[in-house]
Design a protein around this motif. Structure first.
Motif, short mmCIF file in Angstrom:
data_model
loop_
_atom_site.label_atom_id
_atom_site.label_comp_id
_atom_site.label_asym_id
_atom_site.label_seq_id
_atom_site.Cartn_x
_atom_site.Cartn_y
_atom_site.Cartn_z
N LEU A 230 1.87 -20.85 -33.87
CA LEU A 230 1.05 -21.73 -34.71
C LEU A 230 -0.26 -22.07 -34.00
CD1 LEU A 230 0.69 -23.32 -37.30
CD2 LEU A 230 1.96 -25.22 -36.26
N GLY B 141 -0.85 -23.95 -41.59
CA GLY B 141 0.36 -24.73 -41.39
C GLY B 141 1.37 -24.54 -42.50
N TYR C 259 7.23 -20.43 -31.14
CA TYR C 259 6.79 -21.03 -32.40
C TYR C 259 5.55 -21.90 -32.16
CZ TYR C 259 11.36 -19.35 -33.68
OH TYR C 259 12.43 -18.54 -33.88
N PHE D 3 2.97 -21.10 -42.12
CA PHE D 3 3.91 -21.14 -41.00
C PHE D 3 5.21 -21.83 -41.41
CE2 PHE D 3 5.61 -23.40 -37.26
CZ PHE D 3 5.76 -22.36 -36.36
N CYS E 40 4.64 -28.17 -36.15
CA CYS E 40 3.98 -28.60 -37.39
C CYS E 40 3.49 -30.04 -37.28
CB CYS E 40 4.94 -28.47 -38.57
SG CYS E 40 5.29 -26.76 -39.06
#
Length: 945
Positions: A602, A636, A598, A639, A665
């Motif tokens: 991102l 963002g 993850y 995602f 994030c």
């Protein structure tokens, strides 16, 4: 696999090599959008990829060598505490204890040039002290320069940013006369007003000074003595306009009249606002005194002239050197290059540097002590004297932001303030001169200057010529000369000019009074920054950007991320144990880039955007840079939405996955706080504070750029935070309507001043033996333009200007053949287009361009990022010369002739553009004839003028 075989077939390999399926099961379509593929295709793709990158990696398969999958970049060191983050030294902070600035002190303010860092000296054009700045003035120089200065500080460059009010000259004397005040009182009043406005807008100068100081006198006279001693100044007798009613010679700005170049009837004695040409008062047709309205007489007086002719070759060498595309060149915006080339091509002549005024820098030469320096010679030297003032004030122990008084500096110590090792000389005499040929041992300095387009000649011709004139050769010139220049076009207000007298438009203090935060104003102005062409402020655009971009994109991502962490991880950011389970497992997996897919996913989506952002900011492409910040925020949000952390948190088995998603994030939130800081400093500080990081932890250094590939490593995990606050509030529609009405101003026909000018124009037309029919259509839209199809009959080069074409264009039997002059040489090969149909604005007022009258204007599209890429607008096939071109919904009667003073075309032009299929549009509606739409060959989303 396609045929159900055990191993991938050759067909599998062929299809696989031509298809790139993303991890989320999408492909990148040609229109830039992501499109979902069927699940079966996605599974097939992943299966083939595993085999080809695994079992067959490095081997030949079906006659093709399968390369191993590129390894992930290594994980950078995790930031474990706030102290691991480099802080930015802002003006007024970390002032240290040194008082003499004899040596470079790292990370101390104010900085001195250093061999260890890139040294950037930034100036913003000095605003006149006789008015209040409006939004166009603010974005045109000070705000744009502030963004670049903040960017340089964030990159940890050695940065100095100076500006101040231009206080001497006729503009001040005129304002004092109008307001029945002394020049000193006017300067104090408006300097304070400018300071307050820029402070509210978040403009962070190292020094905001003024030119009415003794330090200005000291530095300007030093430079004059150098130029005069080098034989580049001579005396001439000249005819000058004299007002018998006032009993004085009239300075340039006290004379108005008709421009001899374009016919504009309210040109000033120093410059025409309509065509931008520099003038002398004696060139004006029908001159009149601005203060009394009387006709002045000619009298003889003596003045000093800077001989531009004698320095022109060295000036040209410097222009070539600094505007080149090689490693020696800087960034010169295209409008700046065109204007400068035009000046040089026309040839430079000696230019007067003195004036018969009292309010100014006195001339230190016998026989001329009753005169002052002309503002164009004096004002740019203000950049240097304001820098000198900054260091002098620090030596006196004055605090950052301390006000500057008129005449300040008379008690300065000569040696420490003006000697060969004075601190300001390390910035302004760094040896980066004409061709970096100076033998100076000092660290090199890059001078970057920001301004509006009307200031170009003063910064690329006049000021450089002055500095060049101080030395006999390029190698002896000690002065730091400009490397890069960023020039803005004009910003209009709701399709019209800003006007204080008519209360039309938003001025600096008005913006504060709206209650809309300064950062929202900054964002809106920078998103519409007039970089390649004029742009227009609209209240609806402000609301759309605030509500649809700041609130729905940036604010939404930051708040939803921090709020989720606060609510679901007990007021903390996720910890390593939250992300992986037991601490031992966490330690083992934390440094494996493949373990946290993850974080890697991102990071992979934002890393290229950050690289593009850095490139755009270095090139001073601020609109592009801002759009890339918002693209990161959008990535963002996508995602966050795709991973559905609100679902993952509900199941204990997927809670660690949720923690990894949120941790990534949160890292992006910090990245956004850093990237947005040059544009929205208050918002950046609020985000960092909510993350429990210092407000100056916004350095865009290697730690941030490399760390963005794995964003969860960019902040201390497990940090306790407070309940996050919402960053932005929506601007309601009724508020926009209220503001639009409030600042719309009085209609022009109700303005007494405008009425008098209209009467004056009518009288002038009658004296000339003819008049133009007043337009019945008063709307400001494309219907005012008489657009027709024209056929190119003949094209030749202008005999007096290398960049201009002359054309004869057939506009049909009703309008006949028109002669047109256009600046398209080097952009479009018009000579090869003879016989082709083009689009023409046929109701432009005729004007002379380098001695040849142009009776219409052709339309062409230009790339907004590179205006040198230009294509002609062409009517549809089957159109004939004289055919009317129209825009549905805008079909009122066009003007018989456009009034250049009303700037109708200039207000309409920003709404022209080209669509994704190369159709030319006005406000999104195609330009067309009865045969179809007008188009361009290839430019998409381009400007048209």
């Amino acid at each position: 696999y396609l045929y159900g075989t055990k191993h991938p077939s050759k067909d599998d390999l062929v299809v696989f090599s031509h298809l790139k399926v993303n991890e989320d099961g999408t492909i990148d379509a040609s229109d830039g959008k992501k499109k979902k593929v069927p699940e079966s295709v996605h599974e097939w793709y992943k299966s083939v990829e595993r085999l080809l990158r695994g079992k067959f990696a490095g081997q030949d398969y079906q006659g093709v060598t399968i390369l191993p999958k590129e390894p992930l970049p290594p994980c950078p060191k995790r930031i474990s505490k706030a102290e691991d983050i480099k802080l930015v030294t802002e003006p007024g902070t970390n002032t240290g204890s040194h008082a003499d600035f004899a040596k470079t002190c790292e990370d101390v303010w104010p900085p001195l040039p250093s061999e260890k860092k890139r040294n950037v000296l930034i100036t913003s054009a000095l605003p006149y002290v006789n008015n209040e700045p409006h939004l166009g003035n603010i974005i045109g120089c000070v705000l744009s320069a502030d963004v670049y200065a903040r960017w340089c500080r964030a990159r940890l460059y050695n940065t100095l940013f100076v500006c101040g009010t231009d206080e001497y000259g006729t503009a001040t004397e005129t304002k004092a006369f109008q307001e029945k005040m002394t020049c000193e009182e006017i300067c104090d009043k408006y300097h304070a007003l400018h300071s307050q406005i820029y402070k509210w807008f978040g403009i962070c100068f190292d020094e905001f000074g003024r030119t009415s100081t003794h330090r200005q006198t000291r530095v300007a006279q030093e430079i004059f003595h150098q130029v005069h001693g080098n034989g580049k100044v001579h005396e001439e007798s000249m005819e000058q306009l004299y007002s018998e009613k006032l009993g004085r010679f009239l300075a340039d700005r006290l004379v108005e009249g008709t421009c001899p170049k374009c016919g504009y009837e309210d040109a000033r004695g120093d410059q025409c606002d309509a065509c931008g040409g520099l003038l002398s008062p004696t060139e004006l047709i029908n001159p009149r005194c601005k203060l009394t309205g009387t006709v002045p007489k000619m009298k003889t007086t003596n003045h000093l002239f800077l001989n531009l002719t004698e320095v022109s070759q060295r000036l040209q060498d410097w222009i070539n050197y600094r505007s080149s595309k090689d490693e020696n060149g800087g960034m010169w915006s295209s409008n700046c290059q065109r204007t400068t080339e035009s000046w040089m091509r026309d040839g430079l002549k000696p230019r007067c540097i003195t004036r018969d005024l009292k309010w100014g820098t006195p001339v230190p030469l016998e026989g001329f002590t009753h005169k002052v320096f002309y503002v164009w010679f004096d004002a740019p030297i203000g950049y240097i004297s304001i820098t000198a003032s900054l260091f002098a004030k620090r030596m006196l122990g004055e605090k950052f932001g301390a006000s500057t008084k008129i005449g300040e500096g008379k008690e300065d110590n000569e040696e420490s303030c003006y000697g060969s090792e004075a601190a300001w000389r390390q910035w302004w005499q760094a040896g980066n001169s004409e061709q970096a040929t100076s033998g100076s041992k000092r660290p090199k300095v890059e001078l970057v200057q920001f301004m509006g387009k009307d200031n170009i000649p003063f910064h690329t011709i006049m000021f450089p010529s002055t500095l060049i004139g101080t030395a006999k050769s390029a190698g002896e010139n000690p002065w730091t000369m400009m490397k890069s220049i960023s020039v803005c076009e004009y910003l209009t207000y709701e399709g019209d000019k800003f006007s204080k007298s008519r209360s039309r438009g938003v001025f600096g203090s008005d913006a504060r009074g709206t209650g809309i935060p300064a950062d929202v104003w900054r964002y809106n102005l920078l998103a519409a920054r007039p970089e390649g062409s004029d742009s227009d402020f609209k209240w609806q655009d402000l609301a759309n950007r605030c509500n649809g971009e700041l609130l729905a994109n940036l604010g939404n991502f930051v708040n939803r991320t921090l709020s989720f962490a606060y609510a679901r991880f007990n007021g903390h950011f996720p910890s390593l144990e939250d992300m992986w389970g037991s601490l031992e497992v966490a330690k083992a997996k934390d440094n494996d880039p493949a373990a946290n897919k993850y974080d890697e996913e991102l990071g992979a989506s934002i890393a290229p955007l950050i690289e593009q952002y850095i490139e755009a900011m270095e090139l001073m492409q601020m609109r592009n840079g801002l759009s890339l910040v918002m693209a990161c925020s959008k990535a963002g949000n996508q995602f966050f939405q795709e991973k559905e952390p609100w679902v993952l948190i509900k199941d204990e088995s997927t809670r660690p996955v949720c923690a990894r998603v949120i941790a990534a994030c949160i890292g992006l939130v910090r990245v956004l706080a850093c990237l947005i800081q040059p544009y929205m400093p208050t918002t950046s500080a609020r985000i960092l504070t909510q993350m429990k990081l210092p407000a100056t932890a916004y350095a865009i250094d290697e730690q941030l750029v490399l760390g963005a590939r794995y964003p969860s490593r960019l902040y201390p995990l497990g940090t306790a935070i407070d309940k996050p606050e919402v960053l932005f509030e929506a601007i309601p529609e009724d508020r926009i309507k209220e503001m639009k009405a409030k600042f719309s101003g009085a209609p022009e026909d109700e303005d007494e001043k405008a009425k008098k000018k209209a009467d004056k124009k009518k009288k002038n037309q009658q004296q000339k033996g003819g008049k133009t029919k007043a337009p019945t259509n008063t709307k400001i839209d494309v219907s005012r333009l008489d657009l027709v199809v024209g056929k190119l009959v003949k094209v030749w080069r202008h005999p007096n200007a290398d960049s201009l074409y002359c054309e004869e264009i057939d506009l049909g039997s009703e309008k006949g053949i028109r002669k047109v002059v256009s600046g398209l040489v080097g952009k479009v090969d018009l000579e090869a287009m003879v016989g082709s149909n083009i689009v023409v604005v046929s109701n432009m007022k005729p004007s002379k361009m380098r001695g040849i009258e142009s009776q219409a204007m052709v339309l062409a599209a230009f790339d907004k990022n590179d205006p040198s890429k230009t294509e002609m607008v062409t009517p549809p096939e089957g159109s004939a010369a004289g055919d009317k071109i129209f825009v549905k919904g805008y079909e009122d009667e066009p003007d018989e002739q456009l009034n250049p003073r009303k700037k109708v075309f200039e207000q309409v032009q920003p709404n022209f553009s080209t669509s994704a299929d190369c159709v030319v549009t006005y406000s999104g509606v195609p330009l067309q004839t009865s045969k179809g739409n007008c188009t361009v060959p290839s430019l998409k989303d381009a400007g048209v003028k």
